[in-house]
Scaffold this motif. Structure first.
Motif, PDB file in Angstrom:
ATOM      1  N   GLN A  93      15.976 -12.963 -15.205  1.00  0.00           N
ATOM      2  CA  GLN A  93      16.680 -11.680 -14.983  1.00  0.00           C
ATOM      3  C   GLN A  93      15.748 -11.026 -15.764  1.00  0.00           C
ATOM      4  OE1 GLN A  93      21.757 -13.074 -15.287  1.00  0.00           O
ATOM      5  NE2 GLN A  93      21.182 -10.800 -15.660  1.00  0.00           N
ATOM      6  N   ASN A  94      15.685 -10.016 -15.512  1.00  0.00           N
ATOM      7  CA  ASN A  94      14.743  -8.677 -16.121  1.00  0.00           C
ATOM      8  C   ASN A  94      15.426  -7.958 -16.782  1.00  0.00           C
ATOM      9  OD1 ASN A  94      13.165  -6.775 -16.151  1.00  0.00           O
ATOM     10  ND2 ASN A  94      12.587  -5.934 -14.160  1.00  0.00           N
ATOM     11  N   SER A  95      15.070  -8.355 -17.818  1.00  0.00           N
ATOM     12  CA  SER A  95      15.839  -7.543 -19.439  1.00  0.00           C
ATOM     13  C   SER A  95      15.924  -5.972 -19.286  1.00  0.00           C
ATOM     14  CB  SER A  95      15.314  -8.131 -20.388  1.00  0.00           C
ATOM     15  OG  SER A  95      13.965  -7.862 -20.432  1.00  0.00           O
ATOM     16  N   ALA A  96      14.791  -5.786 -18.475  1.00  0.00           N
ATOM     17  CA  ALA A  96      14.328  -4.126 -18.501  1.00  0.00           C
ATOM     18  C   ALA A  96      15.291  -4.041 -17.768  1.00  0.00           C
ATOM     19  CB  ALA A  96      12.902  -3.945 -18.119  1.00  0.00           C
ATOM     20  N   SER A  97      16.676  -4.000 -16.505  1.00  0.00           N
ATOM     21  CA  SER A  97      17.390  -4.117 -15.920  1.00  0.00           C
ATOM     22  C   SER A  97      18.948  -3.381 -15.836  1.00  0.00           C
ATOM     23  CB  SER A  97      16.285  -4.361 -14.581  1.00  0.00           C
ATOM     24  OG  SER A  97      17.320  -5.704 -14.112  1.00  0.00           O
ATOM     25  N   THR A  98      18.187  -4.359 -17.356  1.00  0.00           N
ATOM     26  CA  THR A  98      20.662  -4.004 -17.348  1.00  0.00           C
ATOM     27  C   THR A  98      20.467  -2.924 -18.066  1.00  0.00           C
ATOM     28  OG1 THR A  98      19.766  -4.256 -20.235  1.00  0.00           O
ATOM     29  CG2 THR A  98      20.052  -5.978 -18.768  1.00  0.00           C
ATOM     30  N   THR A  99      21.625  -2.403 -18.146  1.00  0.00           N
ATOM     31  CA  THR A  99      22.370  -0.797 -18.396  1.00  0.00           C
ATOM     32  C   THR A  99      23.057  -0.391 -19.766  1.00  0.00           C
ATOM     33  OG1 THR A  99      24.360  -1.679 -18.002  1.00  0.00           O
ATOM     34  CG2 THR A  99      22.885  -0.376 -16.167  1.00  0.00           C
ATOM     35  N   GLY A 100      21.949  -2.040 -20.335  1.00  0.00           N
ATOM     36  CA  GLY A 100      23.035  -1.986 -21.594  1.00  0.00           C
ATOM     37  C   GLY A 100      21.727  -0.795 -22.387  1.00  0.00           C
ATOM     38  N   GLY A 101      20.949  -0.607 -22.484  1.00  0.00           N
ATOM     39  CA  GLY A 101      19.912   0.525 -23.134  1.00  0.00           C
ATOM     40  C   GLY A 101      18.979  -0.446 -23.862  1.00  0.00           C
ATOM     41  N   SER A 102      17.812   0.053 -24.315  1.00  0.00           N
ATOM     42  CA  SER A 102      16.464  -0.717 -24.748  1.00  0.00           C
ATOM     43  C   SER A 102      16.607  -1.399 -25.920  1.00  0.00           C
ATOM     44  CB  SER A 102      15.484   0.936 -25.130  1.00  0.00           C
ATOM     45  OG  SER A 102      16.285   1.187 -26.359  1.00  0.00           O
ATOM     46  N   ALA A 103      17.980  -1.797 -26.660  1.00  0.00           N
ATOM     47  CA  ALA A 103      18.195  -2.448 -28.041  1.00  0.00           C
ATOM     48  C   ALA A 103      18.316  -3.446 -27.570  1.00  0.00           C
ATOM     49  CB  ALA A 103      19.035  -2.109 -29.116  1.00  0.00           C
ATOM     50  N   ALA A 104      19.729  -3.905 -26.609  1.00  0.00           N
ATOM     51  CA  ALA A 104      19.271  -5.295 -25.646  1.00  0.00           C
ATOM     52  C   ALA A 104      17.695  -5.523 -25.006  1.00  0.00           C
ATOM     53  CB  ALA A 104      20.924  -5.354 -24.977  1.00  0.00           C
ATOM     54  N   ALA A 105      17.258  -4.912 -24.043  1.00  0.00           N
ATOM     55  CA  ALA A 105      16.372  -5.451 -23.691  1.00  0.00           C
ATOM     56  C   ALA A 105      15.374  -5.823 -24.795  1.00  0.00           C
ATOM     57  CB  ALA A 105      15.831  -4.016 -22.149  1.00  0.00           C
ATOM     58  N   THR A 106      14.639  -5.062 -25.715  1.00  0.00           N
ATOM     59  CA  THR A 106      14.197  -5.408 -26.335  1.00  0.00           C
ATOM     60  C   THR A 106      14.022  -6.502 -27.325  1.00  0.00           C
ATOM     61  OG1 THR A 106      13.510  -2.982 -27.263  1.00  0.00           O
ATOM     62  CG2 THR A 106      12.814  -4.290 -28.533  1.00  0.00           C
ATOM     63  N   ASN A 107      15.409  -7.050 -28.051  1.00  0.00           N
ATOM     64  CA  ASN A 107      16.042  -8.309 -28.277  1.00  0.00           C
ATOM     65  C   ASN A 107      15.358  -8.809 -26.923  1.00  0.00           C
ATOM     66  OD1 ASN A 107      16.321  -7.947 -30.874  1.00  0.00           O
ATOM     67  ND2 ASN A 107      17.762  -5.979 -30.052  1.00  0.00           N
ATOM     68  N   ALA A 108      15.618  -9.206 -26.398  1.00  0.00           N
ATOM     69  CA  ALA A 108      16.211 -10.394 -24.669  1.00  0.00           C
ATOM     70  C   ALA A 108      14.240 -10.375 -24.588  1.00  0.00           C
ATOM     71  CB  ALA A 108      16.330  -9.314 -23.334  1.00  0.00           C
ATOM     72  N   ASP A 109      13.467  -9.476 -25.147  1.00  0.00           N
ATOM     73  CA  ASP A 109      11.751 -10.175 -24.938  1.00  0.00           C
ATOM     74  C   ASP A 109      11.887 -10.325 -25.929  1.00  0.00           C
ATOM     75  OD1 ASP A 109      12.024  -7.768 -22.284  1.00  0.00           O
ATOM     76  OD2 ASP A 109      11.522  -6.284 -23.088  1.00  0.00           O
ATOM     77  N   GLN A 110      11.755 -10.047 -27.145  1.00  0.00           N
ATOM     78  CA  GLN A 110      11.368 -10.313 -28.408  1.00  0.00           C
ATOM     79  C   GLN A 110      12.219 -12.093 -28.117  1.00  0.00           C
ATOM     80  OE1 GLN A 110       9.554 -10.221 -31.043  1.00  0.00           O
ATOM     81  NE2 GLN A 110       8.924  -8.089 -30.700  1.00  0.00           N
ATOM     82  N   ALA A 111      13.445 -12.589 -27.334  1.00  0.00           N
ATOM     83  CA  ALA A 111      13.648 -13.737 -27.391  1.00  0.00           C
ATOM     84  C   ALA A 111      12.479 -14.962 -26.785  1.00  0.00           C
ATOM     85  CB  ALA A 111      14.746 -14.080 -26.856  1.00  0.00           C
ATOM     86  N   LYS A 112      12.020 -14.102 -25.461  1.00  0.00           N
ATOM     87  CA  LYS A 112      11.137 -14.717 -24.959  1.00  0.00           C
ATOM     88  C   LYS A 112       9.661 -15.156 -25.350  1.00  0.00           C
ATOM     89  CE  LYS A 112      13.577 -12.465 -20.317  1.00  0.00           C
ATOM     90  NZ  LYS A 112      13.260 -11.569 -19.753  1.00  0.00           N
ATOM     91  N   LEU A 113       9.426 -14.237 -25.929  1.00  0.00           N
ATOM     92  CA  LEU A 113       8.572 -14.321 -27.007  1.00  0.00           C
ATOM     93  C   LEU A 113       7.858 -15.273 -28.006  1.00  0.00           C
ATOM     94  CD1 LEU A 113       5.724 -12.715 -27.561  1.00  0.00           C
ATOM     95  CD2 LEU A 113       6.643 -11.537 -29.039  1.00  0.00           C
ATOM     96  N   GLN A 114       9.370 -15.406 -28.486  1.00  0.00           N
ATOM     97  CA  GLN A 114       9.612 -16.376 -29.390  1.00  0.00           C
ATOM     98  C   GLN A 114       9.787 -17.914 -29.003  1.00  0.00           C
ATOM     99  OE1 GLN A 114      10.169 -16.578 -32.606  1.00  0.00           O
ATOM    100  NE2 GLN A 114       9.245 -13.899 -32.543  1.00  0.00           N
TER     101      GLN A 114
END
Length: 332
Positions: free
Chosen positions: A67-88
């Motif tokens: 899922q595209n984390s940037a498309s969630t309505t949870g704001g940038s904080a949730a999306a940023t953490n999801a992107d960090q998870a993928k990087l890890q």
């Protein structure tokens, strides 16, 4: 309860270490001869050891579409953490990835249940990858509850499959089958052929672990047929390889070679060098057992060549095996 779960995780790891010890002992005692029940016992040890040494395991975890984390309505904080998870994950830091997925899930608004289910599932999967089963299980269970709440049958079936894998890893086969059977029912109900093929493969793994090879083969053949039908080459490869492992465990090397070679051809076709290395190694050891050292050297040397190119974790062991084989050939 947590202490009991931790003990089961440790027990699963301990069983794997015992198999490795048995394999090392067998390789250091070439003078031992086997007959009757001894051959059967040895075949079980070798089959398990092949899976461990080759890092080519029975179970197949199911993953949701990314899922595209940037498309969630949870704001940038949730999306940023999801992107960090993928990087890890890319960096193979699975424990850290799980932390970021959980943070992302916690930051989502209450209504974002599908995204939360996905994030919690990914956190559980990353912990499963590093055998932290007692921590992965409650995350999967939370994910499952959310998928059921929003009536996402595909997500529910996927998560039931993966919970089954945890119980399989811990040796709780009856419980594993309960979850896998539910996953299979859902995949058949909604027509999810890919998930059905995966779950059939995993059910076969339970029966294989119990020594019920006939039932395991029945499920594997169904899995193979589905995967060939839908053009799932990677899944077909795994089913063929697993069928080969069962025949090898039963001492039917001719059948094992037949399936391993079909698996090898697909691996070469789709560029699966990791799988090609493992299957080449397995084929080589069958030829060695049959006394055809020239063919054994051909396949085992190919396995070592590939292992070096991809930095396979069994490279050191395989190099030692190749050196021993070449010494045996030279001594003839």
């Amino acid at each position: 309860m947590n202490e009991q779960c931790d003990n089961k995780d440790e027990e699963a790891a301990g069983k794997q270490e015992k198999v490795k010890q048995k394999l090392r002992w067998l390789r250091s005692h070439p003078e031992v001869t086997w007959s009757g029940a001894g051959v059967y016992a040895l075949s079980l040890i070798v089959a398990a050891a092949i899976a461990l040494a080759s890092w080519y395991f029975w179970p197949e975890a199911s993953l949701p579409p990314e899922q595209n984390s940037a498309s969630t309505t949870g704001g940038s904080a949730a999306a940023t953490n999801a992107d960090q998870a993928k990087l890890q994950e890319v960096q193979l830091r699975y424990a850290k990835a799980a932390e970021y997925w959980q943070k992302a899930a916690a930051l989502l608004p209450e209504g974002e249940k599908k995204d939360r289910a996905y994030y919690l599932h990914e956190a559980g999967y990353n912990l499963y990858r590093i055998s932290r089963y007692s921590e992965a299980l409650p995350l999967y269970e939370q994910s499952l509850a959310l998928y059921q709440e929003i009536n996402d049958r595909a997500g529910e079936g996927m998560t039931l499959n993966n919970i089954g894998l945890i119980y399989h890893a811990r040796g709780e086969y009856d419980t594993a089958l309960k979850y896998l059977d539910q996953s299979l029912d859902i995949s058949q109900e909604i027509g999810d052929k890919s998930q059905e093929g995966t779950t059939l493969n995993n059910i076969a793994g339970i029966y294989d672990a119990r020594g019920d090879y006939d039932t395991a083969l029945k499920y594997l053949e169904q899995s193979l047929e589905i995967r060939q039908e839908i053009g799932d080459k990677a899944g077909e490869d795994n089913s063929l390889n697993n069928i080969g492992m069962i025949y090898q465990a039963r001492g039917d090397n001719a059948k094992a070679l037949q399936y391993y070679k079909q698996s090898l051809a697909i691996q070469q076709e789709i560029g699966n060098r990791y799988g090609e290395a493992v299957t080449s190694w397995n084929i080589g050891w069958i030829y060695k057992d049959q006394g055809d050292l020239a063919k054994a050297e051909q396949y085992i040397s190919r396995a070592v060549e590939l292992a070096k190119a991809i930095d396979h974790p069994s490279l050191k062991e395989w190099r030692e095996g190749l050196a021993e084989l070449r010494a045996e050939i030279k001594g003839r």
